[in-house]
Write an enzyme that holds these catalytic residues in place. Structure first.
Site, short mmCIF file in Angstrom:
data_model
loop_
_atom_site.label_atom_id
_atom_site.label_comp_id
_atom_site.label_asym_id
_atom_site.label_seq_id
_atom_site.Cartn_x
_atom_site.Cartn_y
_atom_site.Cartn_z
N GLY A 153 0.81 -1.20 0.00
CA GLY A 153 0.00 0.00 0.00
C GLY A 153 0.85 1.25 0.00
N GLY A 154 0.21 2.38 0.30
CA GLY A 154 0.92 3.64 0.26
C GLY A 154 2.02 3.75 1.29
CG MET A 155 3.24 3.18 6.00
SD MET A 155 2.49 2.94 7.62
CE MET A 155 1.43 4.35 7.68
CE LYS A 186 0.68 -1.44 6.60
NZ LYS A 186 -0.49 -0.53 6.59
CG ASP A 205 -7.39 5.77 4.95
OD1 ASP A 205 -8.33 6.19 4.23
OD2 ASP A 205 -6.45 5.11 4.49
#
Length: 553
Positions: free
Chosen positions: A27-29, A46, A140
């Site tokens: 994802g974006g992170m 993550k 979010d």
């Protein structure tokens, strides 16, 4: 359904002692991996993207939010159980949830019946009670951030999105959050309260019961306009839930219900099955949950006893003491708890390093870099006899009057890479392309075109117009003047660097040089923009790419 993808050479085999077995997503992170605790419990790790890790503001906020998220210990959350916010590549580990996301479940199996929807909403509301009680706002909340487990939903990424949003807001024109699930105050950039998550919960309620978002589809600006100015479409929401959902989607945050009120309203609508006994979801979704749980159990290899730890490699890349053995394939080093992590942007560091090493060999200077070449005093100080090539002249100097031993071999500079042209690429608003892709393919920018990607189109809400943008750190744009020829030499020489160009300044026919941090150079020619009456915003461009051209010549 979440697929357990195998690791590639770009993935680390270890993260601070946790052995990674599969890749869960990206994802974006950053990227998310499957691992296990020493006792065998599955966890999701993550690893933050290097671009974000190098941003001091992101790192500071990430540290604050991880500490806040560690205080969240609810039955309907996937709590943070371990993390490292100080290392070169920050990471965090959460409990792994075997089950699809709400987004995947609805897209694959259709809307939920009222009892299952009510239990889902009550579970999310209970998670929000705990999250807000810890002083965290999710910011979010969306169907992809809710996972369905056999005993109820799990809210993930709580609080962590705030760090990403705060970093994205440092870039002009980037709106924090996911547009389709924003609250009006969030879309307008106003201060936020926990009520922003209740508005998102109302949007989720419409999605899981009607199968569509309450403010429709389309470009981000159009959806945001409807969120701020129009009423939601609740025609597909069951009568039993419609009044509650309407309250959640009130424009005024003060008029939205609290999580406790949502729970109380959903309680009588839930299934007559205790959550811990399962069976509260449609059979197809339950089967998918069981299948994922079985796959994780069968596919995850148990860690073997660690071998004798080798000494750490330069820069701290060696395995951490007591860590699991390294993955048998792939050159990518394990991420240690401490130490220097090489930066990677777009392509692997291995490829860049190999290219540089090859150039060094061609220039004949590798020997001196490694410490066994000649030095200023003729090379004798190394302690060994230096052999010399015979000469045909009694004069030790060559015909040019220079000592042959001090001459470096002459090598032609590497040739410029061949250009590759990709015509007619349509980039929608909020999408980006990477020059290293072949061909460059538009991708949805999760953080916005102003923060990721080599070239993209984004909506500047401040000025009410679209801009052409590069988002990766180290990338540059240069808008060529009409007298400048769009060539590789021109793109190498111009230095009027920017990262954002207004649409009005780049009409059709304009040429833009893009230089990336990974060493690629691109010439973007604007062909046209979407017509004014088009329901979608986009720009059509031709892109010529010289891959690696910034590192040669």
């Amino acid at each position: 359904m979440r697929v357990l993808a195998p690791l590639t050479s770009e993935d680390p085999p270890l993260v601070a002692g946790y052995r990674l077995t599969h890749r869960l997503g990206e994802g974006g992170m950053g990227k998310v991996y499957l691992s296990h605790t020493p006792g065998g419990r599955p966890i999701a790790i993550k690893v933050v993207r290097s671009e974000l890790a190098s941003d001091p503001d992101f790192r500071r906020r990430f540290q604050q939010e991880v500490r806040a998220a560690q205080r969240v210990q609810g039955l309907y959350t996937a709590p943070v159980i371990d993390s490292d916010t100080e290392g070169p590549r920050p990471w965090l580990a959460t409990a792994y949830v075997a089950g699809p996301s709400l987004h995947a479940a609805i897209r694959e199996h259709g809307p939920l019946p009222v009892p299952a929807a009510a239990r889902t909403l009550a579970g999310i509301a209970e998670a929000l009670q705990v999250i807000h009680g810890a002083g965290v706002i999710h910011r979010d909340l969306k169907p992809s951030n809710v996972l369905l487990a056999s005993d109820g939903p799990r809210v993930i990424d709580f609080g962590i999105a705030r760090a990403t949003d705060a970093t994205a807001l440092t870039r002009s024109g980037v709106t924090a959050g996911t547009p389709a699930f924003m609250a009006p105050e969030q879309a307008m950039g106003q201060s936020l309260t926990p009520a922003v998550d209740i508005f998102a919960l109302g949007q989720i309620a419409v999605f899981i019961t009607a199968g569509m978002p309450p403010f429709g589809d389309g470009s981000s600006p159009a959806v945001l306009y409807r969120i701020v100015h129009e009423e939601p479409n609740l025609s597909g929401v069951p009568d039993e839930l419609r009044a509650l959902v309407a309250r959640c989607l009130a424009k005024d945050p003060a008029e939205r219900p609290s999580p406790a009120e949502v729970i109380e309203a959903c309680r009588p609508l839930g299934p007559n099955v205790p959550p811990d006994e399962g069976g509260w979801l449609p059979p197809a979704v339950t089967a998918e949950i069981d299948n994922q749980a079985a796959t994780v159990t069968a596919g995850a290899t148990q860690p073997s006893p660690p071998p004798a730890a080798p000494p750490p490699a330069p820069g701290g890349f060696g395995p951490a003491p007591g860590s699991y053995p390294s993955h048998p394939t792939g050159p990518f080093p394990a991420y240690p708890a401490t130490g220097q992590q090489p930066r990677r942007r777009g392509r692997t560091v291995v490829l860049v390093t190999a290219s540089v090493f090859a150039v060094l060999i061609a220039l004949g200077i590798v020997g001196r870099l490694l410490g066994f070449g000649d030095d200023a005093d003729g090379g004798d100080q190394a302690g060994g006899d230096v052999s010399q090539a015979p000469t045909t002249s009694e004069d030790p100097a060559g015909e040019d009057g220079q000592d042959p031993q001090n001459q470096e071999p002459t090598t032609e500079p590497p040739a410029d890479p061949e250009p590759v042209t990709h015509p007619g690429i349509q980039i929608p608003g909020g999408y980006i392309v990477h020059l290293y892709d072949d061909p460059p393919t538009p991708q949805d920018a999760e953080l916005g075109a102003g923060y990721e990607g080599d070239f993209g189109l984004y909506y500047d809400s401040l000025f009410g117009d679209y801009r052409l943008q590069t988002g990766e750190e180290g990338n540059t744009l240069v808008l060529l003047e009409t007298r400048e020829e769009g060539t590789l030499d021109t793109c190498r020489s111009v230095s009027r660097y920017t990262d954002s160009i207004d649409r009005e300044a780049a009409p059709p026919g304009s040429q833009i040089c893009v230089t990336t941090a990974t060493g690629d150079i691109g010439l973007v020619t604007v062909v046209d923009y979407a017509p004014d009456d088009s329901p979608s915003a986009y720009v059509t461009v031709d892109i010529t790419v010289w891959r690696g051209a910034a590192q040669t010549g």
